[in-house]
Design a protein around this motif. Structure first.
Motif, PDB file in Angstrom:
ATOM      1  N   GLY A 191      12.840   5.259  -7.508  1.00 47.52           N
ATOM      2  CA  GLY A 191      12.198   4.106  -6.888  1.00 47.52           C
ATOM      3  C   GLY A 191      10.805   3.898  -7.427  1.00 47.52           C
ATOM      4  N   SER A 192      10.099   2.949  -6.852  1.00 46.24           N
ATOM      5  CA  SER A 192       8.714   2.646  -7.232  1.00 46.24           C
ATOM      6  C   SER A 192       7.812   3.015  -6.067  1.00 46.24           C
ATOM      7  CB  SER A 192       8.568   1.165  -7.588  1.00 46.24           C
ATOM      8  OG  SER A 192       9.434   0.806  -8.641  1.00 46.24           O
ATOM      9  N   TYR A 193       7.181   4.174  -6.173  1.00 41.91           N
ATOM     10  CA  TYR A 193       6.413   4.694  -5.048  1.00 41.91           C
ATOM     11  C   TYR A 193       4.907   4.469  -5.175  1.00 41.91           C
ATOM     12  CZ  TYR A 193      10.756   7.126  -3.851  1.00 41.91           C
ATOM     13  OH  TYR A 193      12.053   7.411  -3.510  1.00 41.91           O
ATOM     14  N   ASP A 194       4.428   4.005  -6.324  1.00 42.50           N
ATOM     15  CA  ASP A 194       2.989   3.887  -6.552  1.00 42.50           C
ATOM     16  C   ASP A 194       2.312   3.036  -5.490  1.00 42.50           C
ATOM     17  OD1 ASP A 194       3.223   5.471  -8.732  1.00 42.50           O
ATOM     18  OD2 ASP A 194       3.148   3.860 -10.213  1.00 42.50           O
ATOM     19  N   SER A 195       2.882   1.883  -5.192  1.00 39.91           N
ATOM     20  CA  SER A 195       2.269   0.989  -4.212  1.00 39.91           C
ATOM     21  C   SER A 195       2.763   1.257  -2.796  1.00 39.91           C
ATOM     22  CB  SER A 195       2.560  -0.475  -4.581  1.00 39.91           C
ATOM     23  OG  SER A 195       3.962  -0.712  -4.624  1.00 39.91           O
ATOM     24  N   ALA A 196       3.890   1.963  -2.670  1.00 40.93           N
ATOM     25  CA  ALA A 196       4.485   2.188  -1.347  1.00 40.93           C
ATOM     26  C   ALA A 196       3.895   3.398  -0.636  1.00 40.93           C
ATOM     27  CB  ALA A 196       5.997   2.355  -1.479  1.00 40.93           C
ATOM     28  N   VAL A 197       3.318   4.324  -1.402  1.00 39.51           N
ATOM     29  CA  VAL A 197       2.784   5.558  -0.813  1.00 39.51           C
ATOM     30  C   VAL A 197       1.281   5.632  -1.083  1.00 39.51           C
ATOM     31  CG1 VAL A 197       2.973   8.061  -0.713  1.00 39.51           C
ATOM     32  CG2 VAL A 197       5.004   6.688  -1.239  1.00 39.51           C
ATOM     33  N   PRO A 198       0.437   5.450  -0.047  1.00 35.87           N
ATOM     34  CA  PRO A 198      -1.023   5.512  -0.229  1.00 35.87           C
ATOM     35  C   PRO A 198      -1.469   6.888  -0.722  1.00 35.87           C
ATOM     36  CG  PRO A 198      -0.445   4.553   1.897  1.00 35.87           C
ATOM     37  CD  PRO A 198       0.817   5.130   1.330  1.00 35.87           C
ATOM     38  N   LYS A 199      -2.665   6.938  -1.313  1.00 36.71           N
ATOM     39  CA  LYS A 199      -3.184   8.178  -1.881  1.00 36.71           C
ATOM     40  C   LYS A 199      -3.297   9.282  -0.838  1.00 36.71           C
ATOM     41  CE  LYS A 199      -5.735   6.135  -5.750  1.00 36.71           C
ATOM     42  NZ  LYS A 199      -7.063   5.972  -6.405  1.00 36.71           N
ATOM     43  N   GLU A 200      -3.729   8.914   0.392  1.00 38.94           N
ATOM     44  CA  GLU A 200      -3.869   9.944   1.421  1.00 38.94           C
ATOM     45  C   GLU A 200      -2.524  10.555   1.808  1.00 38.94           C
ATOM     46  OE1 GLU A 200      -4.079   5.880   3.541  1.00 38.94           O
ATOM     47  OE2 GLU A 200      -4.794   6.815   1.682  1.00 38.94           O
ATOM     48  N   VAL A 201      -1.460   9.749   1.702  1.00 39.05           N
ATOM     49  CA  VAL A 201      -0.119  10.269   2.001  1.00 39.05           C
ATOM     50  C   VAL A 201       0.351  11.172   0.863  1.00 39.05           C
ATOM     51  CG1 VAL A 201       2.275   9.673   2.479  1.00 39.05           C
ATOM     52  CG2 VAL A 201       0.439   8.283   3.429  1.00 39.05           C
ATOM     53  N   VAL A 202       0.005  10.798  -0.372  1.00 41.98           N
ATOM     54  CA  VAL A 202       0.323  11.653  -1.515  1.00 41.98           C
ATOM     55  C   VAL A 202      -0.337  13.014  -1.350  1.00 41.98           C
ATOM     56  CG1 VAL A 202       0.066  11.967  -4.003  1.00 41.98           C
ATOM     57  CG2 VAL A 202       0.661   9.714  -3.095  1.00 41.98           C
ATOM     58  N   THR A 203      -1.602  13.015  -0.896  1.00 46.30           N
ATOM     59  CA  THR A 203      -2.323  14.275  -0.653  1.00 46.30           C
ATOM     60  C   THR A 203      -1.633  15.077   0.434  1.00 46.30           C
ATOM     61  OG1 THR A 203      -4.416  13.268  -1.309  1.00 46.30           O
ATOM     62  CG2 THR A 203      -4.527  15.271   0.020  1.00 46.30           C
ATOM     63  N   LYS A 204      -1.181  14.388   1.482  1.00 42.57           N
ATOM     64  CA  LYS A 204      -0.486  15.059   2.577  1.00 42.57           C
ATOM     65  C   LYS A 204       0.796  15.737   2.077  1.00 42.57           C
ATOM     66  CE  LYS A 204       1.977  14.035   6.895  1.00 42.57           C
ATOM     67  NZ  LYS A 204       2.370  12.969   7.864  1.00 42.57           N
ATOM     68  N   ILE A 205       1.514  15.034   1.205  1.00 43.70           N
ATOM     69  CA  ILE A 205       2.757  15.593   0.667  1.00 43.70           C
ATOM     70  C   ILE A 205       2.477  16.796  -0.206  1.00 43.70           C
ATOM     71  CG2 ILE A 205       4.734  15.111  -0.833  1.00 43.70           C
ATOM     72  CD1 ILE A 205       4.586  12.193   0.147  1.00 43.70           C
ATOM     73  N   ARG A 206       1.412  16.698  -1.027  1.00 48.58           N
ATOM     74  CA  ARG A 206       1.064  17.827  -1.883  1.00 48.58           C
ATOM     75  C   ARG A 206       0.642  19.043  -1.065  1.00 48.58           C
ATOM     76  NH1 ARG A 206      -2.409  14.389  -6.416  1.00 48.58           N
ATOM     77  NH2 ARG A 206      -0.618  13.823  -7.725  1.00 48.58           N
ATOM     78  N   ASP A 207      -0.102  18.811   0.010  1.00 51.50           N
ATOM     79  CA  ASP A 207      -0.507  19.919   0.883  1.00 51.50           C
ATOM     80  C   ASP A 207       0.703  20.536   1.579  1.00 51.50           C
ATOM     81  OD1 ASP A 207      -3.118  19.465   0.184  1.00 51.50           O
ATOM     82  OD2 ASP A 207      -3.602  18.293   1.979  1.00 51.50           O
ATOM     83  N   TRP A 208       1.685  19.697   1.908  1.00 50.15           N
ATOM     84  CA  TRP A 208       2.903  20.185   2.536  1.00 50.15           C
ATOM     85  C   TRP A 208       3.652  21.134   1.609  1.00 50.15           C
ATOM     86  CZ3 TRP A 208       7.772  19.002   0.422  1.00 50.15           C
ATOM     87  CH2 TRP A 208       8.874  19.411   1.173  1.00 50.15           C
TER      88      TRP A 208
END
Length: 208
Positions: A191-208
């Protein structure tokens, strides 16, 4: 077509090849279930190259069985086993483990080999540091407008129909508020996640 849907390299022939062929009827070769005599077995081994091995392992994990995965090749009972081989110890899995394995193996169409010892003829012994314990994980599949419906459907079919692995459908819009700690695995279909997932959510996923 298969090449376009999954990016499989394909070649076009100028003429029909003179080989024997028949339409694939969807039948997958099935394993032989629990092989040999399980009485006195030290452990039961499942070759992960078998297509439905995840189905058997998932079922037993959700029943509470202890299972580990080999990270290195080994040889036992005159047979070589590769990385990814599942090891189900007889001890600590209940007196009925052989029958539970037999039922799961027949249902999944997987061959399971009982072995009388954990001492390998070559490679690491069963139970050593080269065998990692598995846990039953909660799985989430991400879905949304930015996710390929075809890719999502493929993943869902694989887990639901082929492997019978339970999962949760998690909208991409809820990634920011969802308790990711409740899940052991997140699956992001194409899929195309660049615009669908904000940077803070990306950070949350990486921390997870």
């Amino acid at each position: 077509s298969l090449p376009r849907a999954f990016g499989v390299t394909a070649y076009m022939a100028a003429a029909r090849a003179p080989v024997r062929r028949a339409p694939f009827d969807g039948t997958i070769p099935r394993g032989r279930g629990l092989e040999g005599n399980p009485q006195g077995a030290y452990a039961f081994l499942v070759d992960w190259k078998q297509g439905n091995a995840p189905k058997l392992v998932s079922r037993l994990l959700h029943e509470g069985a202890r299972i580990s995965i080999a990270s290195k090749e080994f040889k036992l009972g005159g047979k070589s086993y590769g990385r990814g081989t599942a090891v189900i110890p007889a001890m600590g899995n209940g007196n009925d483990i052989a029958e539970r394995i037999r039922a799961a193996a027949e249902s999944a169409g997987v061959s399971v080999t009982p072995v009388p010892s954990g001492l390998s003829e070559d490679g690491p012994d069963l139970g050593s540091g080269h065998f990692r314990a598995l846990k039953a994980r909660r799985v989430a599949i991400v879905v949304g407008d930015s996710v390929s419906s075809q890719s999502f459907g493929t993943v869902r079919f694989l887990l639901e129909k082929n492997y019978e692995i339970p999962f949760t459908i998690l909208p991409v819009s809820r990634l920011g508020t969802a308790k990711l700690g409740d899940f052991g695995t997140l699956i992001f279909p194409d899929g195309s996640y660049d615009s669908a997932v904000p940077k803070e959510v990306v950070t949350k996923i990486r921390d997870w």
